[in-house]
Design a protein around this motif. Structure first.
Motif, PDB file in Angstrom:
ATOM      1  N   GLU A   1       0.818  -1.208   0.000  1.00 14.48           N
ATOM      2  CA  GLU A   1       0.000   0.000   0.000  1.00 14.48           C
ATOM      3  C   GLU A   1       0.856   1.264   0.000  1.00 14.48           C
ATOM      4  N   ALA A   2       1.912   1.302   0.798  1.00 20.95           N
ATOM      5  CA  ALA A   2       2.759   2.494   0.884  1.00 20.95           C
ATOM      6  C   ALA A   2       3.418   2.807  -0.452  1.00 20.95           C
ATOM      7  N   SER A   3       3.913   1.802  -1.153  1.00 18.66           N
ATOM      8  CA  SER A   3       4.577   2.058  -2.436  1.00 18.66           C
ATOM      9  C   SER A   3       3.560   2.478  -3.499  1.00 18.66           C
ATOM     10  N   VAL A   4       2.363   1.915  -3.441  1.00 22.72           N
ATOM     11  CA  VAL A   4       1.309   2.327  -4.380  1.00 22.72           C
ATOM     12  C   VAL A   4       0.944   3.792  -4.136  1.00 22.72           C
ATOM     13  N   MET A   5       0.825   4.172  -2.862  1.00 26.78           N
ATOM     14  CA  MET A   5       0.499   5.574  -2.545  1.00 26.78           C
ATOM     15  C   MET A   5       1.617   6.520  -2.984  1.00 26.78           C
ATOM     16  N   GLN A   6       2.871   6.123  -2.786  1.00 29.15           N
ATOM     17  CA  GLN A   6       3.991   6.959  -3.236  1.00 29.15           C
ATOM     18  C   GLN A   6       3.947   7.154  -4.747  1.00 29.15           C
ATOM     19  N   THR A   7       3.623   6.098  -5.460  1.00 31.01           N
ATOM     20  CA  THR A   7       3.538   6.186  -6.917  1.00 31.01           C
ATOM     21  C   THR A   7       2.404   7.110  -7.332  1.00 31.01           C
ATOM     22  N   LEU A   8       1.246   6.986  -6.694  1.00 29.15           N
ATOM     23  CA  LEU A   8       0.109   7.863  -7.023  1.00 29.15           C
ATOM     24  C   LEU A   8       0.441   9.320  -6.763  1.00 29.15           C
ATOM     25  N   ILE A   9       1.062   9.590  -5.643  1.00 27.36           N
ATOM     26  CA  ILE A   9       1.428  10.972  -5.312  1.00 27.36           C
ATOM     27  C   ILE A   9       2.440  11.500  -6.319  1.00 27.36           C
ATOM     28  N   ALA A  10       3.415  10.683  -6.685  1.00 24.67           N
ATOM     29  CA  ALA A  10       4.415  11.107  -7.672  1.00 24.67           C
ATOM     30  C   ALA A  10       3.772  11.398  -9.024  1.00 24.67           C
ATOM     31  N   LEU A  11       2.822  10.573  -9.420  1.00 20.45           N
ATOM     32  CA  LEU A  11       2.130  10.804 -10.696  1.00 20.45           C
ATOM     33  C   LEU A  11       1.329  12.105 -10.661  1.00 20.45           C
ATOM     34  N   GLU A  12       0.663  12.371  -9.555  1.00 17.35           N
ATOM     35  CA  GLU A  12      -0.160  13.582  -9.447  1.00 17.35           C
ATOM     36  C   GLU A  12       0.693  14.848  -9.417  1.00 17.35           C
ATOM     37  N   GLN A  13       1.930  14.762  -8.940  1.00 12.71           N
ATOM     38  CA  GLN A  13       2.793  15.934  -8.824  1.00 12.71           C
ATOM     39  C   GLN A  13       3.763  16.076  -9.994  1.00 12.71           C
ATOM     40  N   ALA A  14       3.702  15.182 -10.933  1.00 15.35           N
ATOM     41  CA  ALA A  14       4.694  15.136 -12.014  1.00 15.35           C
ATOM     42  C   ALA A  14       4.553  16.294 -12.994  1.00 15.35           C
ATOM     43  N   GLN A  15       5.677  16.606 -13.602  1.00 19.23           N
ATOM     44  CA  GLN A  15       5.697  17.485 -14.763  1.00 19.23           C
ATOM     45  C   GLN A  15       6.455  16.746 -15.840  1.00 19.23           C
ATOM     46  N   PRO A  16       5.935  16.607 -17.029  1.00 20.10           N
ATOM     47  CA  PRO A  16       4.670  17.132 -17.518  1.00 20.10           C
ATOM     48  C   PRO A  16       3.491  16.555 -16.733  1.00 20.10           C
ATOM     49  N   LEU A  17       2.386  17.290 -16.801  1.00 19.46           N
ATOM     50  CA  LEU A  17       1.203  16.890 -16.043  1.00 19.46           C
ATOM     51  C   LEU A  17       0.703  15.520 -16.490  1.00 19.46           C
ATOM     52  N   ILE A  18       0.439  14.666 -15.510  1.00 18.19           N
ATOM     53  CA  ILE A  18      -0.119  13.339 -15.771  1.00 18.19           C
ATOM     54  C   ILE A  18      -1.395  13.227 -14.955  1.00 18.19           C
ATOM     55  N   PHE A  19      -2.471  12.831 -15.613  1.00 26.84           N
ATOM     56  CA  PHE A  19      -3.771  12.731 -14.956  1.00 26.84           C
ATOM     57  C   PHE A  19      -4.124  11.265 -14.728  1.00 26.84           C
ATOM     58  N   VAL A  20      -4.647  10.957 -13.546  1.00 28.89           N
ATOM     59  CA  VAL A  20      -5.146   9.615 -13.249  1.00 28.89           C
ATOM     60  C   VAL A  20      -6.638   9.642 -13.580  1.00 28.89           C
ATOM     61  N   ASP A  21      -6.998   9.048 -14.719  1.00 35.71           N
ATOM     62  CA  ASP A  21      -8.387   9.065 -15.175  1.00 35.71           C
ATOM     63  C   ASP A  21      -9.220   7.984 -14.490  1.00 35.71           C
ATOM     64  N   ALA A  22      -8.630   6.843 -14.241  1.00 33.86           N
ATOM     65  CA  ALA A  22      -9.342   5.745 -13.578  1.00 33.86           C
ATOM     66  C   ALA A  22      -8.335   4.977 -12.734  1.00 33.86           C
ATOM     67  N   LEU A  23      -8.815   4.468 -11.599  1.00 35.91           N
ATOM     68  CA  LEU A  23      -7.960   3.731 -10.688  1.00 35.91           C
ATOM     69  C   LEU A  23      -8.740   2.544 -10.145  1.00 35.91           C
ATOM     70  N   ARG A  24      -8.181   1.350 -10.339  1.00 34.78           N
ATOM     71  CA  ARG A  24      -8.805   0.131  -9.829  1.00 34.78           C
ATOM     72  C   ARG A  24      -7.785  -0.578  -8.946  1.00 34.78           C
ATOM     73  N   ILE A  25      -8.173  -0.800  -7.677  1.00 31.68           N
ATOM     74  CA  ILE A  25      -7.276  -1.442  -6.716  1.00 31.68           C
ATOM     75  C   ILE A  25      -7.969  -2.684  -6.176  1.00 31.68           C
ATOM     76  N   THR A  26      -7.258  -3.792  -6.190  1.00 34.18           N
ATOM     77  CA  THR A  26      -7.780  -5.035  -5.602  1.00 34.18           C
ATOM     78  C   THR A  26      -6.707  -5.653  -4.731  1.00 34.18           C
ATOM     79  N   GLY A  27      -7.144  -6.265  -3.634  1.00 27.41           N
ATOM     80  CA  GLY A  27      -6.220  -6.974  -2.767  1.00 27.41           C
ATOM     81  C   GLY A  27      -5.848  -8.294  -3.408  1.00 27.41           C
ATOM     82  N   GLN A  28      -4.619  -8.737  -3.201  1.00 24.98           N
ATOM     83  CA  GLN A  28      -4.175  -9.985  -3.816  1.00 24.98           C
ATOM     84  C   GLN A  28      -4.330 -11.175  -2.872  1.00 24.98           C
ATOM     85  N   GLY A  29      -4.921 -10.983  -1.693  1.00 28.58           N
ATOM     86  CA  GLY A  29      -5.218 -12.082  -0.804  1.00 28.58           C
ATOM     87  C   GLY A  29      -4.074 -12.515   0.079  1.00 28.58           C
TER      88      GLY A  29
END
Length: 162
Positions: free
Chosen positions: A114-142
């Motif tokens: 979870e922590a690495s996924v959140m770091q990646t999402l934050i990095a994508l949202e703050q990136a230049q050039p601008l990168i937009f997260v249009d859809a996000l699907r998260i599932t637990g792997q059990g």
């Protein structure tokens, strides 16, 4: 009236005039220093002024002369922003003209804690050039902490050749 009184009457206005001249000189020196400091601050502000708006806007767009090069640059940028998670797949989903810009779409699949996924999402949202997260699907792997994530991302390039 004695000579002494006469000299005093002559010296008092002269002394007052000298004191006023010294005070005026000190005030002029202080005003000159204040003006020099203001000029130095103004020059510093001019030296740090932002680049022209066109240059600033260009930094927000994905570089590339063709749609393929721009999509490749976007994929490389996304891969550089993934931290701690494992990229399972990254796939360009095409480019479409939107006015003076071209919208680039990418699908990204990754797995990680979870922590690495959140770091990646934050990095994508703050990136230049601008990168937009249009859809996000998260599932637990059990397995208790690992997540499978699929993201639809988009970014814009300037008008590119198809």
């Amino acid at each position: 009236m004695t000579l002494r009184h006469a000299l005093m009457l002559l010296m008092i206005p002269l002394a007052v005039a000298m004191l006023l001249a010294v005070a005026a000189f000190a005030f002029a020196v202080q005003a000159g220093q204040t003006a020099d400091e203001a000029q130095a601050r103004l020059q510093q502000a001019l030296d740090r002024r932002p680049a022209e708006p066109v240059v600033q806007a260009a930094a927000l767009l994905v570089p590339g002369a063709t749609a393929g090069l721009a999509a490749s640059a976007l994929q490389a940028r996304v891969l550089n922003l993934v931290t701690g998670a494992t990229v399972q797949q990254i796939e360009a989903r095409g480019a479409e003209a939107e006015g003076a810009l071209t919208r680039l779409r990418v699908n990204l699949r990754l797995a990680g804690e979870e922590a690495s996924v959140m770091q990646t999402l934050i990095a994508l949202e703050q990136a230049q050039p601008l990168i937009f997260v249009d859809a996000l699907r998260i599932t637990g792997q059990g397995d208790g902490g690992s997540l499978a994530v699929e993201m639809d991302l988009s970014a814009y390039a300037g008008k590119v050749v198809p």
